[in-house]
Design an enzyme around this catalytic site. Structure first.
Site, mmCIF file in Angstrom:
data_model
loop_
_atom_site.group_PDB
_atom_site.id
_atom_site.type_symbol
_atom_site.label_atom_id
_atom_site.label_comp_id
_atom_site.label_asym_id
_atom_site.label_seq_id
_atom_site.Cartn_x
_atom_site.Cartn_y
_atom_site.Cartn_z
ATOM 1 N N LYS A 8 0.891 -1.111 -0.068
ATOM 2 C CA LYS A 8 -0.138 -0.013 0.115
ATOM 3 C C LYS A 8 0.912 1.244 -0.110
ATOM 4 O O LYS A 8 2.124 1.157 0.360
ATOM 5 C CB LYS A 8 -0.924 -0.096 1.221
ATOM 6 C CG LYS A 8 -0.268 0.032 2.678
ATOM 7 C CD LYS A 8 0.480 1.598 2.984
ATOM 8 C CE LYS A 8 0.974 1.260 4.348
ATOM 9 N NZ LYS A 8 1.770 2.582 4.673
ATOM 10 N N ASP A 137 -1.863 -1.158 10.909
ATOM 11 C CA ASP A 137 -2.438 -1.157 9.692
ATOM 12 C C ASP A 137 -2.605 -2.659 9.129
ATOM 13 O O ASP A 137 -3.147 -2.442 8.112
ATOM 14 C CB ASP A 137 -1.439 -0.559 8.757
ATOM 15 C CG ASP A 137 -0.108 -1.020 8.619
ATOM 16 O OD1 ASP A 137 0.189 -2.098 9.437
ATOM 17 O OD2 ASP A 137 0.676 -0.587 8.046
#
Length: 275
Positions: A8, A137
């Site tokens: 990401k 995350d």
């Protein structure tokens, strides 16, 4: 059974306040990109060990038992004692310590893979609950869709954002940035305009309105990272920024750039179409 954990990037990153527990509240947008590891889990024929971990590709530091995919297996094993012994094979392509979430993605995909392989029946929400125990995350990679992240990067709100049609160039120099040191240099400030509003504007405006708060201190200490961002803009990037606390930097382009590897010798360099 095999899966392909993806990386990401952070679109903007604002450190908004320091918490009483010493952590920092932030806001950022997580966006998945098509840079992938490979993760395979097979049933272990020999029951002498609960698991084995074989890593190839980019080298990883640390002991196998500390790896997040092993931690994910142990976490589920605690609640599902009947979970069978496994051989874990992982090919690392996402660079470590880059602000790309590679380790977190591996862990989240391990949870999803074990859920499917052994028919655990875990809901998406339950898998997210397990994932967040492994890293702030980690839970993002369970759904793996763009989100506006707050808290310590563990609270997610879906955002309508598609970068399909753009191309990303990702550069990771051979530089280690200490996340702890990067946070130590930050003076939290709540932004006047939320990133949720900024990303609704044309990308051409992002350069002047969307910032990664870590860049000031990291670029001061490592001017060569700042130079990479400048070079990406010189190549025609519509937007460029550091991801997370670094040391990777990305540029978003309207079209592919030829021979880009030649311009960043000595760095990890990959170009991908965005989806």
């Amino acid at each position: 059974m095999i899966t392909f954990p993806n990386a990401k990037i952070n679109l903007g990153l604002n450190i908004v306040e320091k918490r009483p527990d010493g952590y920092h509240n932030l806001e950022t947008i997580f966006y998945p990109i098509n840079l992938q590891d490979a993760l395979e889990v097979t049933r272990r024929e020999n029951n002498d060990k609960e698991y084995t971990l074989h890593i190839s590709g980019s080298p990883l530091e640390g002991e196998p038992e500390d790896n997040l995919v092993v931690q994910a297996y142990k976490l589920l094993k605690k609640d599902y004692p009947g979970l069978l012994p496994v051989d874990i094979h992982m090919y690392k392509h996402i660079p470590a310590g880059a602000g790309l979430g590679g380790g977190s993605s591996d862990a989240a995909c391990m949870i999803k893979l074990l859920n499917d392989k052994f028919s655990l029946g875990l809901s998406t929400e339950r898998m997210e609950e397990y994932a967040v125990k492994l890293g702030a995350d980690c839970a993002f990679f369970i759904r793996n869709k763009p989100v506006f992240a707050t808290g310590i990067g563990n609270l997610f709100e879906p955002v309508e954002l598609s970068l399909k049609g753009y191309h990303i160039i990702l550069i990771k120099p051979d530089i280690f940035v200490s996340t702890r040191d990067a946070f130590a240099e930050i003076k939290p400030v709540r932004p006047a305009v939320s990133l949720k509003e900024i990303v609704k504007q044309p990308m051409e405006t992002w350069k002047n309105s969307m910032k990664n708060d870590f860049e000031d201190s990291v670029f001061k200490k490592f001017p060569e990272i700042a130079a990479i961002k400048d070079e990406l803009y010189d190549l025609g990037a519509v937007y460029a920024a550091m991801s997370g606390s670094g040391s990777s930097v990305y540029g978003i382009f309207k079209a592919p750039i030829e021979n880009v590897e030649d311009k960043f010798c000595g760095c990890f360099c990959r170009q991908r179409a965005l989806e």
